[in-house]
Motif scaffolding. Structure first.
Motif, PDB file in Angstrom:
ATOM      1  N   THR A  73       0.826  -1.218   0.000  1.00 43.72           N
ATOM      2  CA  THR A  73       0.000   0.000   0.000  1.00 43.72           C
ATOM      3  C   THR A  73       0.858   1.264   0.000  1.00 43.72           C
ATOM      4  N   GLY A  74       2.166   1.127  -0.129  1.00 48.18           N
ATOM      5  CA  GLY A  74       3.031   2.291  -0.274  1.00 48.18           C
ATOM      6  C   GLY A  74       3.510   2.899   1.025  1.00 48.18           C
ATOM      7  N   LYS A  75       3.593   2.106   2.088  1.00 49.54           N
ATOM      8  CA  LYS A  75       4.009   2.685   3.373  1.00 49.54           C
ATOM      9  C   LYS A  75       5.465   3.127   3.364  1.00 49.54           C
ATOM     10  N   THR A  76       6.353   2.315   2.766  1.00 54.11           N
ATOM     11  CA  THR A  76       7.762   2.712   2.683  1.00 54.11           C
ATOM     12  C   THR A  76       7.929   3.872   1.714  1.00 54.11           C
ATOM     13  N   PHE A  77       7.216   3.804   0.591  1.00 59.75           N
ATOM     14  CA  PHE A  77       7.268   4.879  -0.409  1.00 59.75           C
ATOM     15  C   PHE A  77       6.872   6.217   0.208  1.00 59.75           C
ATOM     16  N   THR A  78       5.792   6.230   0.987  1.00 58.27           N
ATOM     17  CA  THR A  78       5.302   7.479   1.581  1.00 58.27           C
ATOM     18  C   THR A  78       6.235   7.984   2.664  1.00 58.27           C
ATOM     19  N   LEU A 131      16.364   1.866   9.058  1.00 53.30           N
ATOM     20  CA  LEU A 131      16.718   0.518   9.493  1.00 53.30           C
ATOM     21  C   LEU A 131      15.665  -0.444   8.959  1.00 53.30           C
ATOM     22  N   SER A 132      16.095  -1.310   8.047  1.00 55.10           N
ATOM     23  CA  SER A 132      15.201  -2.274   7.406  1.00 55.10           C
ATOM     24  C   SER A 132      15.505  -3.680   7.899  1.00 55.10           C
ATOM     25  N   ARG A 133      14.620  -4.631   7.599  1.00 55.15           N
ATOM     26  CA  ARG A 133      14.766  -5.991   8.123  1.00 55.15           C
ATOM     27  C   ARG A 133      15.977  -6.717   7.566  1.00 55.15           C
ATOM     28  N   GLY A 134      16.531  -6.263   6.452  1.00 56.67           N
ATOM     29  CA  GLY A 134      17.708  -6.904   5.868  1.00 56.67           C
ATOM     30  C   GLY A 134      18.348  -5.997   4.838  1.00 56.67           C
ATOM     31  N   GLU A 135      19.484  -6.430   4.275  1.00 51.71           N
ATOM     32  CA  GLU A 135      20.192  -5.609   3.299  1.00 51.71           C
ATOM     33  C   GLU A 135      19.361  -5.380   2.045  1.00 51.71           C
ATOM     34  N   ARG A 136      18.644  -6.420   1.587  1.00 51.59           N
ATOM     35  CA  ARG A 136      17.827  -6.262   0.384  1.00 51.59           C
ATOM     36  C   ARG A 136      16.746  -5.219   0.586  1.00 51.59           C
ATOM     37  N   GLN A 137      16.068  -5.274   1.737  1.00 52.27           N
ATOM     38  CA  GLN A 137      15.002  -4.313   2.015  1.00 52.27           C
ATOM     39  C   GLN A 137      15.558  -2.896   2.187  1.00 52.27           C
ATOM     40  N   ALA A 138      16.756  -2.785   2.779  1.00 51.30           N
ATOM     41  CA  ALA A 138      17.387  -1.465   2.905  1.00 51.30           C
ATOM     42  C   ALA A 138      17.688  -0.899   1.522  1.00 51.30           C
ATOM     43  N   GLY A 139      18.143  -1.779   0.610  1.00 49.18           N
ATOM     44  CA  GLY A 139      18.415  -1.332  -0.752  1.00 49.18           C
ATOM     45  C   GLY A 139      17.170  -0.880  -1.472  1.00 49.18           C
ATOM     46  N   GLU A 140      16.063  -1.597  -1.249  1.00 46.17           N
ATOM     47  CA  GLU A 140      14.807  -1.205  -1.890  1.00 46.17           C
ATOM     48  C   GLU A 140      14.306   0.133  -1.364  1.00 46.17           C
ATOM     49  N   ALA A 141      14.424   0.352  -0.055  1.00 45.55           N
ATOM     50  CA  ALA A 141      14.005   1.632   0.519  1.00 45.55           C
ATOM     51  C   ALA A 141      14.810   2.782  -0.077  1.00 45.55           C
ATOM     52  N   GLU A 182      16.543   2.691  -3.142  1.00 49.78           N
ATOM     53  CA  GLU A 182      16.387   2.819  -4.592  1.00 49.78           C
ATOM     54  C   GLU A 182      14.974   3.230  -4.992  1.00 49.78           C
ATOM     55  N   GLU A 183      13.963   2.521  -4.435  1.00 51.24           N
ATOM     56  CA  GLU A 183      12.582   2.771  -4.836  1.00 51.24           C
ATOM     57  C   GLU A 183      11.923   3.888  -4.047  1.00 51.24           C
ATOM     58  N   GLY A 184      12.565   4.315  -2.978  1.00 48.64           N
ATOM     59  CA  GLY A 184      12.026   5.391  -2.168  1.00 48.64           C
ATOM     60  C   GLY A 184      12.846   6.658  -2.276  1.00 48.64           C
ATOM     61  N   VAL A 185      13.944   6.716  -1.535  1.00 46.50           N
ATOM     62  CA  VAL A 185      14.727   7.949  -1.420  1.00 46.50           C
ATOM     63  C   VAL A 185      15.207   8.456  -2.777  1.00 46.50           C
ATOM     64  N   LYS A 186      15.905   7.641  -3.529  1.00 46.09           N
ATOM     65  CA  LYS A 186      16.465   8.111  -4.803  1.00 46.09           C
ATOM     66  C   LYS A 186      15.379   8.477  -5.804  1.00 46.09           C
ATOM     67  N   ARG A 187      14.312   7.711  -5.793  1.00 45.75           N
ATOM     68  CA  ARG A 187      13.215   8.001  -6.726  1.00 45.75           C
ATOM     69  C   ARG A 187      12.598   9.368  -6.441  1.00 45.75           C
ATOM     70  N   HIS A 188      12.406   9.678  -5.160  1.00 47.64           N
ATOM     71  CA  HIS A 188      11.837  10.986  -4.819  1.00 47.64           C
ATOM     72  C   HIS A 188      12.795  12.122  -5.149  1.00 47.64           C
ATOM     73  N   LEU A 189      14.078  11.925  -4.869  1.00 45.80           N
ATOM     74  CA  LEU A 189      15.058  12.970  -5.186  1.00 45.80           C
ATOM     75  C   LEU A 189      15.115  13.233  -6.684  1.00 45.80           C
ATOM     76  N   LYS A 190      15.031  12.183  -7.484  1.00 46.78           N
ATOM     77  CA  LYS A 190      15.027  12.353  -8.934  1.00 46.78           C
ATOM     78  C   LYS A 190      13.763  13.064  -9.392  1.00 46.78           C
ATOM     79  N   ALA A 191      12.623  12.754  -8.751  1.00 50.05           N
ATOM     80  CA  ALA A 191      11.372  13.433  -9.102  1.00 50.05           C
ATOM     81  C   ALA A 191      11.459  14.925  -8.803  1.00 50.05           C
ATOM     82  N   TYR A 192      12.152  15.283  -7.732  1.00 49.90           N
ATOM     83  CA  TYR A 192      12.376  16.692  -7.385  1.00 49.90           C
ATOM     84  C   TYR A 192      13.477  17.322  -8.237  1.00 49.90           C
ATOM     85  N   GLU A 193      14.126  16.476  -9.057  1.00 48.56           N
ATOM     86  CA  GLU A 193      15.271  16.917  -9.865  1.00 48.56           C
ATOM     87  C   GLU A 193      16.357  17.504  -8.978  1.00 48.56           C
TER      88      GLU A 193
END
Length: 452
Positions: free
Chosen positions: A29-34, A58-68, A70-81
């Motif tokens: 439902t987009g909780k990490t994204f939001t 702090l995520s449950r593992g390295e994979r989840q930290a990477g997803e947060a 890549e799909e969260g922080v970096k995506r938003h920063l790129k959207a803000y240019e």
């Protein structure tokens, strides 16, 4: 900024800027994204004001930290240019252990770091903190203890989001506590869909094919998996495509378990055939709101079709008369009436579970109602500490199939439970008994469980 669609429940979470926030959201439902959007907004606000903001995810593992990241922080920063520097490094904790850290650094010095969660990484920073899927963090209480000094500085924020994962974790305590210092928000899959999230809940539920998983992951129910008497792996291990087919009956000795019901719950007769040392389910018959005459007719049909050595019936309450009638029709010593007292239910459940654990039983495969019925039986502790078995009715009975199965397994042998009786001079194997001698147990002893 490129358009980002936020649904009303996401906007409510984003808009609240309380120091302490905990959110329980359904899967996908987009909780990490939001929450990562809030983190990016906080950093950009700080940069615009000439300050620096520091966040740790702090995520449950390295994979989840990477997803947060890549799909969260970096995506938003790129959207803000917004320009940023991306870093990856080995972060060494106080214990000396090394962890993979992902990081972005903004031009004004604000920094966001993502790490796998554990007590070591939780105590290594003084920063705002986002605990992502906190209910699934290993050692959540130890992480919590190590974390709080990190955010003790006035003004530092704490964000905690997750789907439920039972009650034996810190996330459960935070969500269910009523202290108003926390802002709490929940959103199950139905609310998310009402707010516009495009999901077909009926299709997803059918495809998932696991009612407990659906209840926890999408309906946000607090499930205690440890209390399920038969877990899904145990059930799946004894499923077979050859079970539940009456045409496969090979003429061997059969044992029937019968859970009695007249109105609300199911009347169930479960037939097991002994083939070698394995009990094969040959037939499961269910009736709802059937008259006693109809129930008798079905049982007569089963006795005519199979070589029934022993029938174990629920004698509790309304079961008194059906047991009496069955003894009259099939023979006093072919029928056992079992009162569903606490100790007797524990004995039946133990015998049944042992058959599953030892792979000495086979049940039909691909039957969702059967799986759910077997799985819904739970062991809980009474106020006195004594174990008892419960199964909430969901309109499909109170684990009626499970009790019929356990009764059938009990009928096939005493399961190692001492039963008072008069020993015979020459013990005999029940697999070789004639139906007329069905009152002999597997150990060659007379069986009499009525009223025990």
């Amino acid at each position: 900024m490129a358009a980002i669609t936020l649904y009303p429940y996401q906007r409510r979470w984003l808009a609240n800027r309380s120091r302490f926030k905990v959110g329980m959201f359904a899967r996908q439902t987009g909780k990490t994204f939001t929450t990562t959007l809030e983190i990016v907004d906080d950093c950009l606000d700080a940069e615009a004001a000439g300050r620096r903001s520091r966040w740790v995810i702090l995520s449950r593992g390295e994979r989840q930290a990477g997803e947060a990241m890549e799909e969260g922080v970096k995506r938003h920063l790129k959207a803000y240019e917004m320009g940023f520097e991306a870093l990856a490094s080995d972060w060494k904790g106080e214990s000396g252990a090394s962890y993979k850290a992902l990081e972005v650094v903004l031009p004004g010095g604000s920094r966001i770091t993502a790490l796998p969660a554990n007590p070591d990484t939780a105590r290594g920073f003084s920063a705002n903190v986002f605990l992502d899927e906190f209910a699934f963090h290993k050692d959540s209480r130890a992480i919590w203890t190590a974390l709080f000094p990190v955010i003790s500085k006035p003004g530092l924020k704490l964000r905690v989001v997750s789907t439920p994962n039972g009650k034996a974790n810190k996330f459960y305590e935070i969500v269910t506590d009523e202290d108003p210092i926390w802002y709490r928000q929940t959103c199950d899959i139905y609310e998310a869909v009402r707010d516009g999230l495009p999901r077909d809940t009926d299709q997803l539920r059918r495809a998932l094919h696991d009612e407990d998983a659906w209840a926890q992951e999408f309906e946000l129910k607090w499930l205690d998996a440890a209390s399920a008497w038969l877990d899904y792996e145990l059930i799946a291990a004894v499923e077979s495509a050859e079970a539940g087919d009456p045409t496969r009956y090979a003429g061997g000795p059969c044992f029937v378990g019968n859970d009695i019901a007249r109105r609300g719950d199911l009347w169930v007769a479960w037939v097991l055939e002994q083939v070698g040392d394995v009990l094969w389910t040959r037939e499961i018959r269910t009736l709802r709101r059937a008259k006693f005459a109809e129930q008798d007719a079905v049982m007569d049909e089963l006795f005519a079709r199979y070589r029934v050595v022993r029938l174990a019936m629920d004698q509790t309450g309304m079961g008194e008369k059906p047991v009496e009638d069955a003894k009259r029709r099939y023979g006093e010593h072919r029928v056992d009436g079992v009162l569903f007292t606490g100790p007797n239910k524990h004995m039946l459940a133990t015998i049944g579970k042992s058959a599953f654990e030892d792979r000495k039983i086979r049940i039909p495969i691909g039957d969702p109602e059967l799986r759910a019925d077997l799985h819904k039986l739970k062991q809980v502790l009474s106020p006195t500490g004594a174990p008892r078995f419960v199964a909430e009715s969901d309109g499909a009975g109170h684990a009626d199939r499970a009790w019929a199965c356990f009764l059938a397994a009990y009928a096939a042998g005493d399961g190692g439970v001492p039963i008072e009786g008069e020993p015979l001079d020459e013990p005999r194997d029940s697999a070789a008994l004639d139906p007329a001698d069905a009152w002999l147990g597997n150990d060659g002893r007379r069986i009499d469980t009525q009223g025990f």
